[in-house]
Scaffold this active site. Structure first.
Site, short mmCIF file in Angstrom:
data_model
loop_
_atom_site.label_atom_id
_atom_site.label_comp_id
_atom_site.label_asym_id
_atom_site.label_seq_id
_atom_site.Cartn_x
_atom_site.Cartn_y
_atom_site.Cartn_z
N GLY A 35 4.06 20.20 -24.35
CA GLY A 35 5.45 20.07 -24.82
C GLY A 35 6.17 21.37 -24.52
CG PHE A 36 7.82 24.25 -21.66
CD1 PHE A 36 7.31 25.23 -22.52
CD2 PHE A 36 8.41 24.66 -20.47
CE1 PHE A 36 7.38 26.58 -22.20
CE2 PHE A 36 8.48 26.00 -20.14
CZ PHE A 36 7.96 26.96 -21.00
CB VAL A 89 8.87 24.34 -30.78
CG1 VAL A 89 7.74 25.13 -31.41
CG2 VAL A 89 9.82 23.81 -31.85
CE LYS A 98 11.40 21.09 -20.20
NZ LYS A 98 11.18 19.72 -19.77
CB SER A 123 5.09 22.36 -34.46
OG SER A 123 5.48 21.86 -33.18
CD GLU A 176 2.09 27.49 -42.65
OE1 GLU A 176 1.03 27.92 -43.08
OE2 GLU A 176 2.91 26.86 -43.36
CB THR A 215 9.04 28.94 -44.47
OG1 THR A 215 10.19 29.48 -43.81
CG2 THR A 215 9.03 29.39 -45.92
CG ASP A 275 11.46 15.72 -40.06
OD1 ASP A 275 10.64 15.99 -39.16
OD2 ASP A 275 11.93 16.59 -40.84
CE LYS A 324 9.69 18.71 -41.50
NZ LYS A 324 11.13 19.02 -41.36
#
Ligand code: NDP
Ligand code: HSE
Length: 320
Positions: free
Chosen positions: A10-11, A14, A58, A115, A141, A148, A212, A216
């Site tokens: 994945g680019f 993030v 990219k 992520s 994380e 955070t 989303d 979480k």
């Protein structure tokens, strides 16, 4: 110095921020990080290449396959693991089905840092089992509150506590939209503005409809109680008319998760704005803990991913 080979899958926002952070800190606490491959939907660059050059291509051309100077491979995810043989697979993609790739990685003793929320929310028990068998680790994380560190807090620091309840604002996009609505914008105008923040999901209905935040909340439930919730509730923000002091709040307690818009008290720590997230964690011995920090954005998310890469390299904490 311990060198670890990392495959970045994945680019987007993030992934590219991660490449910047790795380039700025190639060695940290005795770990040297080598970006061995980078993949987007157009292909994989693998071997000796300059990650910052790939990032530039990219950003300019929109796809890795536009690289002129390096070979670009069309690996299937399984082939990527088997051919490149990284030490750590870093999933910063928006691929909901990435669990199948994690299975292959863990069976090959490749640790997974991610992520990407759905694979953890839906398959945490299976991933934990595979990690135990292979002695590789799964680190996630940035799936909740980005960099955070709520996952580290629950998974490591509060391991001996009983988590009684977590109340949290976990989705930055809806907070941004609700705060813009508070200052007079329509939902549609606020949504258009949110597009420039870099925090909306590839499919923004996942933010708006609470999906989303639900993923979480489910991840927090797994980490706090080691099992999935039995009772769930999910309501998004489409029906909010009066946005004053309203935030999309997740509530997690043993066996239950709920995500819905709630009107908050003026002095509530959950009344965050911008891309901030906040969580109130209630435990048996500590009472109330409050954690607040940015919950999205390229560097903020890549920061949590970067720390997880270092943890995976050090096997810290040991897989469990
Ligand atoms: P982007 O939409 O910017 O990037 C997603 C990347 O994933 C793209 O490069 C895309 O390729 C790639 N991708 C998707 N499916 C595949 C596939 N099947 N094979 C190969 N590559 C694929 O997302 P972000 O960078 O913003 O986020 C990445 C992940 O991190 C997401 O899961 C997101 O939910 C999560 N996250 C994001 C945060 C943020 O603030 N942005 C915060 C916390 C978590 P291509 O470029 O070719 O389309
Ligand atoms: N779309 C997510 C949000 C990104 O708005 O919070 C961070 O996970």
């Amino acid at each position: 110095m311990k060198e670890v080979k990392v495959s970045i899958f994945g680019f987007g926002t993030v992934g590219r921020a991660l490449v910047e952070i790795v380039s700025e800190n190639p060695e940290v606490v005795g770990v040297k990080i080598k970006v061995e491959s980078i993949t987007d939907r157009s292909g994989t660059v693998w071997g000796d290449f300059d990650p910052l050059e790939v990032k530039e291509v990219k950003e300019n051309a929109g796809r890795i396959s536009a690289l002129g100077d390096y070979e670009v491979y069309s690996f299937k995810p399984k082939e990527l693991i088997e051919e490149v043989k990284p030490d750590i697979l870093v999933d910063v993609s928006s691929w909901d089905g990435a669990f199948s790739m994690y299975e292959v990685a863990l069976k090959e003793r490749v640790s997974v840092v991610t992520s990407n929320k759905p694979p953890i929310a839906e398959h945490y028990d299976k991933l934990r089992e595979l990690a135990e068998e292979s002695k590789a680790g799964v680190y996630f994380e940035s799936t909740v509150m980005a960099g955070t560190p709520i996952i580290g807090l629950l998974r490591e620091n509060l391991l001996g506590e009983n988590i009684e309840e977590i109340l949290a604002v976990l989705n930055a996009s809806t907070t941004f939209i609700l705060t813009r609505m508070e200052s007079g914008k329509s939902f549609e105008e606020a949504f258009e503005e949110a597009k420039s923040l870099g925090v909306l999901e590839e499919d923004p209905s996942k933010d708006i409809d609470g999906i989303d935040a639900f993923y979480k909340a489910k991840i927090l439930h797994w980490v706090a109680y080691g099992e999935p919730p039995e009772k769930t509730e999910r309501v998004g923000i489409r029906e909010v008319e009066d946005a004053k002091n309203v935030r999309l709040v997740a509530r997690v307690s043993k066996g239950e998760i709920s995500v819905k818009p709630r009107k908050l008290e003026e002095n509530s720590p959950l009344l965050v704005s911008g891309v901030y997230n906040a969580a109130i964690i209630r435990t048996n011995n500590l009472g109330e803990l409050v954690l607040k920090g940015k919950g999205g954005g390229g560097r903020v998310t890549a920061s949590g991913v970067f720390t997880d890469i270092v943890k995976a390299a050090l096997k810290f904490p040991s897989p469990r």
